[in-house]
Scaffold this motif. Structure first.
Motif, short mmCIF file in Angstrom:
data_model
loop_
_atom_site.label_atom_id
_atom_site.label_comp_id
_atom_site.label_asym_id
_atom_site.label_seq_id
_atom_site.Cartn_x
_atom_site.Cartn_y
_atom_site.Cartn_z
N ARG A 180 32.20 24.89 26.47
CA ARG A 180 31.67 24.79 27.83
C ARG A 180 31.39 26.18 28.43
O ARG A 180 30.35 26.38 29.07
CB ARG A 180 32.67 24.04 28.70
N ALA A 181 32.28 27.13 28.21
CA ALA A 181 32.07 28.47 28.77
C ALA A 181 30.83 29.11 28.19
O ALA A 181 30.04 29.75 28.92
CB ALA A 181 33.30 29.34 28.51
N ALA A 182 30.62 28.95 26.90
CA ALA A 182 29.43 29.52 26.27
C ALA A 182 28.16 28.84 26.77
O ALA A 182 27.13 29.50 26.97
CB ALA A 182 29.53 29.39 24.75
N GLN A 183 28.23 27.54 26.99
CA GLN A 183 27.08 26.82 27.54
C GLN A 183 26.74 27.32 28.94
O GLN A 183 25.58 27.57 29.27
CB GLN A 183 27.36 25.32 27.57
N GLU A 184 27.76 27.46 29.77
CA GLU A 184 27.52 27.95 31.13
C GLU A 184 26.93 29.35 31.12
O GLU A 184 26.04 29.67 31.93
CB GLU A 184 28.83 27.92 31.92
N ALA A 185 27.40 30.18 30.20
CA ALA A 185 26.86 31.54 30.11
C ALA A 185 25.38 31.51 29.73
O ALA A 185 24.58 32.30 30.27
CB ALA A 185 27.66 32.35 29.09
N LEU A 186 25.00 30.61 28.84
CA LEU A 186 23.59 30.53 28.45
C LEU A 186 22.72 29.97 29.57
O LEU A 186 21.56 30.37 29.72
CB LEU A 186 23.43 29.68 27.19
N LEU B 111 26.23 19.94 33.37
CA LEU B 111 26.14 21.37 33.11
C LEU B 111 25.10 22.05 33.99
O LEU B 111 25.35 23.13 34.54
CB LEU B 111 25.80 21.60 31.63
N LEU B 112 23.92 21.43 34.12
CA LEU B 112 22.85 22.04 34.90
C LEU B 112 22.97 21.60 36.35
O LEU B 112 23.10 20.40 36.63
CB LEU B 112 21.48 21.64 34.34
N PRO B 113 22.89 22.53 37.29
CA PRO B 113 23.07 22.18 38.71
C PRO B 113 22.13 21.08 39.18
O PRO B 113 22.52 20.23 39.99
CB PRO B 113 22.79 23.50 39.43
N GLU B 114 20.89 21.08 38.67
CA GLU B 114 19.91 20.08 39.10
C GLU B 114 19.74 18.97 38.06
O GLU B 114 18.83 18.15 38.18
CB GLU B 114 18.57 20.75 39.37
N GLY B 115 20.60 18.94 37.07
CA GLY B 115 20.51 17.93 36.04
C GLY B 115 19.43 18.26 35.01
O GLY B 115 18.77 19.29 35.07
N GLY B 116 19.24 17.35 34.05
CA GLY B 116 18.23 17.55 33.02
C GLY B 116 18.79 18.24 31.78
O GLY B 116 20.00 18.37 31.60
N ARG B 117 17.87 18.69 30.95
CA ARG B 117 18.23 19.27 29.67
C ARG B 117 17.41 20.52 29.41
O ARG B 117 16.20 20.55 29.67
CB ARG B 117 17.98 18.26 28.55
N LEU B 118 18.06 21.56 28.90
CA LEU B 118 17.38 22.74 28.40
C LEU B 118 17.45 22.74 26.89
O LEU B 118 18.51 22.48 26.31
CB LEU B 118 18.04 24.02 28.93
N ASN B 119 16.32 23.02 26.26
CA ASN B 119 16.29 23.17 24.81
C ASN B 119 15.71 24.55 24.48
O ASN B 119 14.62 24.89 24.93
CB ASN B 119 15.44 22.08 24.17
N LEU B 120 16.45 25.33 23.75
CA LEU B 120 16.04 26.68 23.39
C LEU B 120 15.75 26.72 21.89
O LEU B 120 16.61 26.33 21.09
CB LEU B 120 17.13 27.70 23.72
N THR B 121 14.55 27.17 21.52
CA THR B 121 14.25 27.33 20.10
C THR B 121 13.93 28.79 19.83
O THR B 121 13.02 29.37 20.41
CB THR B 121 13.08 26.45 19.65
#
Length: 205
Positions: free
Chosen positions: A18-24, A188-198
């Motif tokens: 969780r901490a690593a996710q929040e940092a990203l 995780l995201l303040p406004e909801g949704g999903r981030l995908n990083l490639t």
């Protein structure tokens, strides 16, 4: 459970705590300050994607009525994309096993119901020997993975926040997409949704 298949696909749920996710998430927010999310359109139809996109790196992936391609500058303002931050480069180095650093981090923002990415494969790069490293943050996505031909059988599975996937070997050229989100499955995201990083290598090393 971590899984590595014979075709080189690696599925690594829980790779980031969780901490690593929040940092990203904070890293992405800083990238978006320099290169705001935008809604690209598809070349053949001119229809907009259902997701918003931005990039970090020396090259950014873009789409417009002209083509799908990589550009060293942001289409909206002609400025260079922000550099790929060190935490993302560390993930690339740890997971890709490739001799050269990523040149592009494409960031897709799925904002809720109706956000999806149709079956496709990543083939706008020059270097297909370099893996693609994929990081998921936020709501769970229902991911679809096929084979090297569009009509190959596909399999679907849930990709939760903190999951890493690596497309290497034959799987580097597999068709894949996101069918839908499980909206509200993550806070995780303040406004909801999903981030995908490639993370991608574009040119030959």
């Amino acid at each position: 459970m971590n899984r590595v298949t014979d075709d080189g696909f690696r599925f690594l749920p829980g790779h980031l705590d969780r901490a690593a996710q929040e940092a990203l998430v904070a890293v992405v927010a800083r990238i978006a300050e320099e290169a705001p999310f935008t809604r690209f359109v598809m070349p053949r139809t001119g229809r907009p994607f259902s997701i918003d996109m931005t990039n970090a790196g020396s090259l950014g992936w873009i789409a417009d009525r002209q083509s799908y391609r990589y550009s060293p500058v942001q289409p909206a303002n002609g400025r260079p994309w922000p550099a790929i931050p060190e935490p993302l480069l560390r993930l690339w180095r740890d997971l890709s096993g490739y001799a050269h650093d990523a040149e592009c981090c494409l960031i897709n923002h799925y904002r809720g119901e109706g956000a999806r990415l149709s079956l496709h494969r990543d083939e706008d790069e020059e270097d297909f020997d370099a893996p693609i490293v994929n990081i998921s943050l936020g709501d769970t996505g229902i991911f679809r993975l096929g084979g090297p031909a569009r009509r190959d059988p596909t399999r679907s599975f849930a990709v939760e926040s903190g999951t890493a996937m690596v497309f290497a070997g034959p799987s580097r050229m597999f068709y894949h997409g996101v069918d839908r989100l499980r909206v509200g499955s993550s806070r995780l995201l303040p406004e909801g949704g999903r981030l995908n990083l490639t993370l991608r290598r574009v040119t030959r090393g």
